[in-house]
Design a protein around this motif. Structure first.
Motif, mmCIF file in Angstrom:
data_model
loop_
_atom_site.group_PDB
_atom_site.id
_atom_site.type_symbol
_atom_site.label_atom_id
_atom_site.label_comp_id
_atom_site.label_asym_id
_atom_site.label_seq_id
_atom_site.Cartn_x
_atom_site.Cartn_y
_atom_site.Cartn_z
ATOM 1 N N ARG A 1 0.844 -1.196 0.000
ATOM 2 C CA ARG A 1 0.000 0.000 0.000
ATOM 3 C C ARG A 1 0.880 1.247 0.000
ATOM 4 O O ARG A 1 1.900 1.303 0.681
ATOM 5 C CB ARG A 1 -0.921 -0.005 1.212
ATOM 6 C CG ARG A 1 -2.046 -1.027 1.101
ATOM 7 C CD ARG A 1 -3.003 -0.901 2.253
ATOM 8 N NE ARG A 1 -4.077 -1.878 2.148
ATOM 9 C CZ ARG A 1 -5.221 -1.657 1.503
ATOM 10 N NH1 ARG A 1 -5.434 -0.494 0.922
ATOM 11 N NH2 ARG A 1 -6.141 -2.606 1.449
ATOM 12 N N ASP A 2 0.432 2.236 -0.739
ATOM 13 C CA ASP A 2 1.236 3.433 -0.952
ATOM 14 C C ASP A 2 1.722 4.074 0.349
ATOM 15 O O ASP A 2 2.843 4.564 0.430
ATOM 16 C CB ASP A 2 0.435 4.476 -1.738
ATOM 17 C CG ASP A 2 0.049 3.979 -3.119
ATOM 18 O OD1 ASP A 2 0.674 3.003 -3.578
ATOM 19 O OD2 ASP A 2 -0.860 4.554 -3.729
ATOM 20 N N ASN A 3 0.859 4.086 1.353
ATOM 21 C CA ASN A 3 1.190 4.810 2.582
ATOM 22 C C ASN A 3 1.444 3.885 3.766
ATOM 23 O O ASN A 3 1.297 4.287 4.913
ATOM 24 C CB ASN A 3 0.063 5.788 2.928
ATOM 25 C CG ASN A 3 -1.307 5.112 2.863
ATOM 26 O OD1 ASN A 3 -1.401 3.892 2.898
ATOM 27 N ND2 ASN A 3 -2.347 5.907 2.767
ATOM 28 N N ALA A 4 1.837 2.637 3.489
ATOM 29 C CA ALA A 4 2.049 1.677 4.584
ATOM 30 C C ALA A 4 3.161 2.152 5.523
ATOM 31 O O ALA A 4 3.004 2.150 6.752
ATOM 32 C CB ALA A 4 2.377 0.298 4.025
ATOM 33 N N LYS A 5 4.290 2.555 4.972
ATOM 34 C CA LYS A 5 5.404 2.993 5.808
ATOM 35 C C LYS A 5 5.052 4.270 6.570
ATOM 36 O O LYS A 5 5.355 4.399 7.769
ATOM 37 C CB LYS A 5 6.650 3.231 4.953
ATOM 38 C CG LYS A 5 7.899 3.537 5.764
ATOM 39 C CD LYS A 5 9.143 3.566 4.885
ATOM 40 C CE LYS A 5 10.398 3.792 5.737
ATOM 41 N NZ LYS A 5 11.628 3.787 4.898
ATOM 42 N N ALA A 6 4.379 5.201 5.896
ATOM 43 C CA ALA A 6 3.974 6.448 6.560
ATOM 44 C C ALA A 6 2.981 6.167 7.680
ATOM 45 O O ALA A 6 2.979 6.855 8.709
ATOM 46 C CB ALA A 6 3.365 7.405 5.537
ATOM 47 N N THR A 7 2.142 5.143 7.513
ATOM 48 C CA THR A 7 1.170 4.791 8.552
ATOM 49 C C THR A 7 1.874 4.278 9.800
ATOM 50 O O THR A 7 1.511 4.630 10.924
ATOM 51 C CB THR A 7 0.190 3.730 8.025
ATOM 52 O OG1 THR A 7 -0.518 4.267 6.898
ATOM 53 C CG2 THR A 7 -0.794 3.318 9.101
ATOM 54 N N ILE A 8 2.898 3.437 9.605
ATOM 55 C CA ILE A 8 3.674 2.945 10.756
ATOM 56 C C ILE A 8 4.318 4.117 11.495
ATOM 57 O O ILE A 8 4.312 4.173 12.732
ATOM 58 C CB ILE A 8 4.755 1.943 10.304
ATOM 59 C CG1 ILE A 8 4.129 0.763 9.545
ATOM 60 C CG2 ILE A 8 5.555 1.449 11.485
ATOM 61 C CD1 ILE A 8 3.147 -0.040 10.357
ATOM 62 N N SER A 9 4.844 5.083 10.743
ATOM 63 C CA SER A 9 5.454 6.265 11.359
ATOM 64 C C SER A 9 4.412 7.096 12.100
ATOM 65 O O SER A 9 4.682 7.641 13.174
ATOM 66 C CB SER A 9 6.136 7.120 10.285
ATOM 67 O OG SER A 9 7.160 6.391 9.632
ATOM 68 N N ALA A 10 3.198 7.185 11.524
ATOM 69 C CA ALA A 10 2.125 7.951 12.173
ATOM 70 C C ALA A 10 1.714 7.304 13.492
ATOM 71 O O ALA A 10 1.451 8.001 14.478
ATOM 72 C CB ALA A 10 0.923 8.057 11.237
ATOM 73 N N PHE A 11 1.677 5.981 13.544
ATOM 74 C CA PHE A 11 1.396 5.291 14.801
ATOM 75 C C PHE A 11 2.468 5.615 15.838
ATOM 76 O O PHE A 11 2.161 5.892 17.000
ATOM 77 C CB PHE A 11 1.326 3.776 14.577
ATOM 78 C CG PHE A 11 -0.035 3.272 14.213
ATOM 79 C CD1 PHE A 11 -1.055 3.231 15.152
ATOM 80 C CD2 PHE A 11 -0.308 2.810 12.931
ATOM 81 C CE1 PHE A 11 -2.320 2.759 14.829
ATOM 82 C CE2 PHE A 11 -1.561 2.335 12.588
ATOM 83 C CZ PHE A 11 -2.563 2.312 13.540
ATOM 84 N N ALA A 12 3.724 5.567 15.409
ATOM 85 C CA ALA A 12 4.827 5.851 16.334
ATOM 86 C C ALA A 12 4.724 7.278 16.878
ATOM 87 O O ALA A 12 4.981 7.523 18.064
ATOM 88 C CB ALA A 12 6.162 5.638 15.633
ATOM 89 N N ALA A 13 4.341 8.220 16.022
ATOM 90 C CA ALA A 13 4.200 9.613 16.453
ATOM 91 C C ALA A 13 3.103 9.770 17.494
ATOM 92 O O ALA A 13 3.140 10.701 18.307
ATOM 93 C CB ALA A 13 3.912 10.503 15.244
ATOM 94 N N ARG A 14 2.151 8.860 17.496
ATOM 95 C CA ARG A 14 1.051 8.901 18.460
ATOM 96 C C ARG A 14 1.329 8.031 19.684
ATOM 97 O O ARG A 14 0.439 7.801 20.501
ATOM 98 C CB ARG A 14 -0.244 8.453 17.786
ATOM 99 C CG ARG A 14 -0.803 9.487 16.816
ATOM 100 C CD ARG A 14 -1.440 10.624 17.576
ATOM 101 N NE ARG A 14 -1.865 11.731 16.710
ATOM 102 C CZ ARG A 14 -2.531 12.777 17.144
ATOM 103 N NH1 ARG A 14 -2.868 12.865 18.422
ATOM 104 N NH2 ARG A 14 -2.868 13.754 16.330
ATOM 105 N N GLY A 15 2.537 7.525 19.792
ATOM 106 C CA GLY A 15 2.910 6.744 20.964
ATOM 107 C C GLY A 15 2.733 5.247 20.817
ATOM 108 O O GLY A 15 2.981 4.494 21.763
#
Length: 630
Positions: free
Chosen positions: A437-451
């Motif tokens: 998925r295009d934003n799979a890596k960005a999604t993992i980073s977004a989770f990390a940013a939210r703790g």
């Protein structure tokens, strides 16, 4: 009208309160003010009695809620003659409970769609006869011959009787490609037959088959979930204790019992009762505008506290559909004519990869050749006579029988190859892959940013493919070759809680129900996964999973702000009432201003702007070759 009747039956106290208010208004207009006081006070005491019974049951279970202070406030307003305040407190109490109940119970249909999808009819073949009879799936017995038509769901577990067939098991095992089965191989119920009819011999009844076992897992996991404690109840004991202490001291120091009632009038717990449900409803509305359906306010609270996120692979981190990512011709063939020949032959194949080759050829504007001389060898490939050329497409071993010079194509991390021979000569290969998925890596980073920094992948796919994808997106832990029960056990063993599970297939339904919060990619995923999940993503956008966490955190922050605002204002009014500055009537009116302030603040949860979708270049992901014609 029918909706109003249904709402009244579901929330009778709210309906009765509104009815009593209407009757009271009519009596007041008729000049019967005394009757209004008796009506409102009597009704308030009646509701207080009902709430007291419920509170006693809670206490026996070891739980103390905010309802105790509400009951005390109702009784106090009756004693001081503030009957209008009595009715308002009852409305706030019952209305807040109704809002919370609605938020928690929006989706009580967890298993309905799963049960509906379960195969209901089987085509039973009578031994020695060509006749086929349709019977309920529950009547199939071990040993029965069952015809499974193209694109139909297999009704029971069985062994394949046909020479060969391809079955889509992605919703059961997570394998993104159809699995080839030969005569005598086992076939799982719930899998979907390919483009050719197949016959199986039942080895289990419907009740004992794989699909029904998954349903049982969902039921078991759903039943084992602990109920969510109301947010307001966490402040019940300290707020109640402080309110009673101030009221008691006011009575003691002044010697006037009216002070006790006056303090409790402004100490009504309406801000606590109503602000959290209003904020939750606002958060759920904001989520819906973002294509996220959240099944209850308690889910938002759990999302806000999440520490671990678990992903399925196929259909979740990847698109779950193979696409052609490379054409590797051998001299003298070119990419275009190799793909055109392969696609022309694949028109006569029932394999799902055939469709991918045809789509790739048409996307490049290639013209396909038709023929009446083509045959498919199940689970191996297809042979077609295209003009003067004999074209073979399929597994390496199949093609090598006619083209001894055929050689395995070098593949990376789970790629799969489709081999082509022309007139007994190896012509090259076509490489397929599932796209990340295009934003799979960005999604993992977004989770990390939210703790949410602990990330896990659970998949039924092969370990090399799983590890390859995990490395691409930044997932820290991988468990491959998982069956549905393995996923449930793995999620339950995770220490960093609460745990979010993101999945899409039928095989994910049990683990979605077992997780603290199950998120289903419902745009293309199985209905069963959507119904057993707590959150459903309506768009085919993985980034919405991280956005759900962001909305949950924002909602809880606003709910807590509203609660503390209500507590602070109530404490200020209580102190003024304790010194006699606020009579009971004025206190009741001022308390409604506190309620209004906290509700308006809680409504901020509905005002979140829709986040912009993240777009990035697609990255091809390597598939495991386990199910391919390779």
């Amino acid at each position: 009208m029918q909706t109003l009747v249904h709402a009244a039956r579901r929330y009778p106290i709210v309906a009765a309160t509104i009815l009593v208010a209407v009757v009271g208004l009519a009596l007041w207009l008729a000049g019967a003010a005394a009757a209004v006081q008796w009506l409102f006070s009597g009704f308030g005491l009646f509701v207080a009695g009902i709430e007291a019974v419920g509170m006693a049951r809670q206490l026996r279970r070891g739980s103390f809620g905010i309802d105790f202070l509400a009951i005390t406030a109702i009784v106090a307003t009756v004693l001081v003659g503030e009957y209008l305040a009595t009715l308002i407190i009852v409305l706030m109490l019952s209305g807040g409970a109704a809002l919370e109940d609605y938020a928690v119970n929006r989706a009580k249909r967890e298993l309905n769609a799963l049960l509906k999808r379960a195969p209901q009819v089987a085509h039973r073949v009578r031994d020695g006869q060509a006749e086929v009879e349709d019977v309920p799936a529950g009547e199939v017995r071990v040993g029965d011959l069952i015809l499974v038509r193209p694109a139909e769901i297999v009704p029971v577990d069985g062994d394949l009787v046909s020479d060969g067939a391809a079955f889509d098991e992605s919703s059961l095992t997570g394998e993104s490609l159809p699995v080839e089965r030969g005569s005598g191989d086992p076939v799982l119920s719930g899998s979907i037959n390919g483009r050719a009819a197949a016959t199986i011999r039942a080895t289990s009844t419907a009740a004992n088959s794989q699909y029904q076992q998954i349903i049982a897992l969902v039921e078991e996991a759903s039943a084992s979930k602990a109920p969510v404690v109301r947010l307001a109840d966490r402040y019940a004991v300290p707020f109640t204790a402080v309110s009673l202490a101030i009221a008691g001291l006011a009575w003691l120091l002044s010697g006037d019992p009216t002070r006790f009632a006056e303090v409790l009038v402004v100490a009504t717990p309406c801000p606590l009762l109503i602000s959290a449900p209003v904020a939750f409803m606002g958060g759920m509305s904001r989520a819906a505008r973002n294509g996220i359906i959240v099944k209850g306010g308690g889910v938002l609270e759990t999302l806000a506290r999440a520490r671990t996120v678990v992903f399925d692979k196929t259909g979740t981190l990847t698109h779950g559909q193979p696409t052609i990512v490379g054409v590797r011709p051998e001299h003298p063939f070119t990419e275009r004519n190799l793909l055109a020949l392969a696609a022309s032959a694949e028109q006569y194949s029932s394999h799902v990869l055939a469709a991918s080759v045809i789509v790739a050829a048409r996307d490049r504007g290639l013209e396909l050749t038709s023929t009446e001389r083509a045959s498919e060898v199940p689970a191996n490939g297809v042979v077609a006579r295209l003009g003067d050329l004999e074209v073979m497409v399929g597994k390496l071993s199949f093609v090598a029988d006619r083209a001894p010079d055929a050689a395995a194509t070098p593949l990376d991390g789970g790629e799969l190859a489709i081999y082509v021979a022309v007139d007994g000569r190896f012509a090259g290969s076509i490489v397929a892959a599932d796209r990340l998925r295009d934003n799979a890596k960005a999604t993992i980073s977004a989770f990390a940013a939210r703790g949410v920094r602990d990330t896990v992948m659970l998949t039924g796919d092969a370990r090399p493919t799983a590890e390859h994808i995990a490395e691409l997106v930044g997932i820290t832990r991988v468990q491959a070759d998982c069956l549905p029960r393995d996923k449930v056990d793995a999620v339950r063993a995770i220490a960093g809680r609460p745990v979010i599970m993101v999945g899409d297939g039928v095989n994910d339904a049990p683990v979605l129900a077992a997780a603290d919060v199950g998120i289903a990619m419902g745009a293309k995923g199985a209905t069963a996964a959507s119904e057993s999940a707590d959150v459903v993503i309506l768009l085919d956008d993985l980034s919405r999973t991280a956005r759900a966490v962001a909305i949950g955190q924002d909602t809880i922050r606003i709910a807590l702000q509203s609660i503390w605002l209500g507590i602070a204002l109530s404490l200020g009014l209580m102190l003024l009432a304790a010194f006699g500055f606020i009579p009971a009537t004025a206190g009741a009116l001022s308390q409604e201003l506190v309620d209004l302030a906290t509700i308006l603040n809680a409504l901020r949860a509905i005002g979140g702007r829709r986040d912009a979708a993240v777009s990035a270049a697609s990255t091809p992901v390597r598939l495991a070759p386990s199910a391919a014609r390779t």
